[in-house]
Design a protein around this motif. Sequence first.
Motif, PDB file in Angstrom:
ATOM      1  N   GLU A  63      -8.057  -8.986  -3.692  1.00 19.03           N
ATOM      2  CA  GLU A  63      -8.307  -7.624  -4.166  1.00 19.03           C
ATOM      3  C   GLU A  63      -7.465  -7.327  -5.408  1.00 19.03           C
ATOM      4  OE1 GLU A  63      -7.813  -3.000  -2.631  1.00 19.03           O
ATOM      5  OE2 GLU A  63      -8.116  -4.611  -1.148  1.00 19.03           O
ATOM      6  N   ILE A  90      -1.965  -5.233   0.163  1.00 21.28           N
ATOM      7  CA  ILE A  90      -3.278  -5.436  -0.436  1.00 21.28           C
ATOM      8  C   ILE A  90      -3.546  -6.940  -0.479  1.00 21.28           C
ATOM      9  CG2 ILE A  90      -4.705  -5.004  -2.465  1.00 21.28           C
ATOM     10  CD1 ILE A  90      -2.603  -2.884  -3.258  1.00 21.28           C
ATOM     11  N   PRO A  91      -4.697  -7.406  -0.029  1.00 23.56           N
ATOM     12  CA  PRO A  91      -4.996  -8.846  -0.073  1.00 23.56           C
ATOM     13  C   PRO A  91      -4.967  -9.373  -1.505  1.00 23.56           C
ATOM     14  CG  PRO A  91      -6.562  -7.680   1.326  1.00 23.56           C
ATOM     15  CD  PRO A  91      -5.768  -6.633   0.606  1.00 23.56           C
ATOM     16  N   GLN A 105      -5.272   7.097   5.401  1.00 24.29           N
ATOM     17  CA  GLN A 105      -5.082   5.676   5.157  1.00 24.29           C
ATOM     18  C   GLN A 105      -4.326   5.449   3.851  1.00 24.29           C
ATOM     19  OE1 GLN A 105      -5.784   2.988   7.028  1.00 24.29           O
ATOM     20  NE2 GLN A 105      -6.324   4.416   8.668  1.00 24.29           N
ATOM     21  N   SER A 127      -2.757  -5.861   7.100  1.00 22.09           N
ATOM     22  CA  SER A 127      -3.761  -5.152   6.288  1.00 22.09           C
ATOM     23  C   SER A 127      -3.432  -3.671   6.128  1.00 22.09           C
ATOM     24  CB  SER A 127      -5.153  -5.303   6.909  1.00 22.09           C
ATOM     25  OG  SER A 127      -5.164  -4.810   8.243  1.00 22.09           O
ATOM     26  N   ASP A 128      -2.570  -3.136   7.017  1.00 23.86           N
ATOM     27  CA  ASP A 128      -2.145  -1.741   6.889  1.00 23.86           C
ATOM     28  C   ASP A 128      -1.044  -1.586   5.856  1.00 23.86           C
ATOM     29  OD1 ASP A 128      -3.900  -0.962   8.890  1.00 23.86           O
ATOM     30  OD2 ASP A 128      -2.418  -1.264  10.481  1.00 23.86           O
ATOM     31  N   PHE A 151       2.202 -12.642  -0.085  1.00 25.16           N
ATOM     32  CA  PHE A 151       1.323 -12.163   0.988  1.00 25.16           C
ATOM     33  C   PHE A 151       1.416 -13.080   2.205  1.00 25.16           C
ATOM     34  CE2 PHE A 151      -2.688 -11.731   3.264  1.00 25.16           C
ATOM     35  CZ  PHE A 151      -2.858 -10.351   3.304  1.00 25.16           C
ATOM     36  N   LYS A 162       0.847  -1.187   0.000  1.00 25.79           N
ATOM     37  CA  LYS A 162       0.000   0.000   0.000  1.00 25.79           C
ATOM     38  C   LYS A 162       0.888   1.244   0.000  1.00 25.79           C
ATOM     39  CE  LYS A 162      -4.158  -1.875   2.145  1.00 25.79           C
ATOM     40  NZ  LYS A 162      -5.153  -1.729   3.241  1.00 25.79           N
ATOM     41  N   SER A 180      -4.156   1.572  -2.485  1.00 22.36           N
ATOM     42  CA  SER A 180      -3.582   0.660  -3.468  1.00 22.36           C
ATOM     43  C   SER A 180      -2.959   1.452  -4.615  1.00 22.36           C
ATOM     44  CB  SER A 180      -4.683  -0.261  -4.009  1.00 22.36           C
ATOM     45  OG  SER A 180      -4.281  -0.854  -5.224  1.00 22.36           O
ATOM     46  N   SER A 210       2.729 -12.237   6.009  1.00 22.65           N
ATOM     47  CA  SER A 210       1.795 -12.505   7.110  1.00 22.65           C
ATOM     48  C   SER A 210       2.457 -13.376   8.174  1.00 22.65           C
ATOM     49  CB  SER A 210       0.538 -13.194   6.583  1.00 22.65           C
ATOM     50  OG  SER A 210      -0.151 -12.351   5.668  1.00 22.65           O
ATOM     51  N   LEU A 225      -0.495  -3.848  11.430  1.00 20.06           N
ATOM     52  CA  LEU A 225      -1.195  -5.001  10.891  1.00 20.06           C
ATOM     53  C   LEU A 225      -0.815  -5.209   9.433  1.00 20.06           C
ATOM     54  CD1 LEU A 225      -4.755  -4.287  12.336  1.00 20.06           C
ATOM     55  CD2 LEU A 225      -2.965  -5.734  13.325  1.00 20.06           C
TER      56      LEU A 225
END
Length: 276
Positions: free
Chosen positions: A174, A170-171, A118, A166-167, A148, A10, A121, A152, A164
């Motif tokens: 997505e 990008i998953p 925030q 997620s911060d 990813f 991100k 992407s 993780s 995190l």
Amino acid sequence: VTHIEAVLEKVPSGSAVQESTRELTIGDSQDPEELIESLVAQGFSRVEFVERPGDLALRGGILDVFPFNGDYPLRMEFFGDEIESIREFDIHTQRSVSRRKNARLVPDLNNIGQEAGQPVSLFDYLPETTILVRQNDAVLKEHVVEAFNTVSALAAESERTDILVSDLLIPPDEIVRHFAARTGINFGSFQGTSDRSVDFKSVPQPAFNSSISQLRQKLTENHNQDLKTTILCDTSGQEGRIHDLLEDDLDWLDVTLKRDSLHEGFEMPSMGIAVY
């Protein structure tokens, strides 16, 4: 041009980057020390001599800044608090490369914190009409998941709880949705399903083994098969040597010499071309 690890990350939003970017113009009134203080807060480092992006140095009324977004450092000359001149210079020769009327100093993007909003992407920067060109699409999607999961796992082992995954990333699902939402051109043998495909029917160039006779024989074959041949040369010296060796054949065999580079030569009979 980018790689999948960079696509996963991100990035700060466009508005956050714009708010953090410094625009300076000849004639502006700006205290050099205050400018340095604000740039250091954005990730720049004060050094004696600039050598790499992110460096800045002040000597008398001259401020050198190596932007994160430029190929050359900038030299700004001050008369008191007024910017008198702005120019790019070569760090090795210290000679001017170009004169500028203004300077745009983009901060270290990794130094723009959560307080700026925030992160988003990379796809948020791209218009919906953007065409995505991807290499080996099916393998690429597998690599997204693998990268990813690796990050993780590292995050799970970390003692830090304030950041995190997620911060930061990008998953994978997505990213796949972004791929599907835009027109794509996919190269390579490992592809997903598609309703349309193009086979260029290209083949790698043959091995000439530094033999001019083998090259001449192949050029003759290409001519007989109505293939227009282009030979790319890395240097002017190489171009000159090949020209001398093939001088009597270049015209009638319809061969063109050009100074350029290519990772690997190819032949494309359907298009009537061969590039070595």
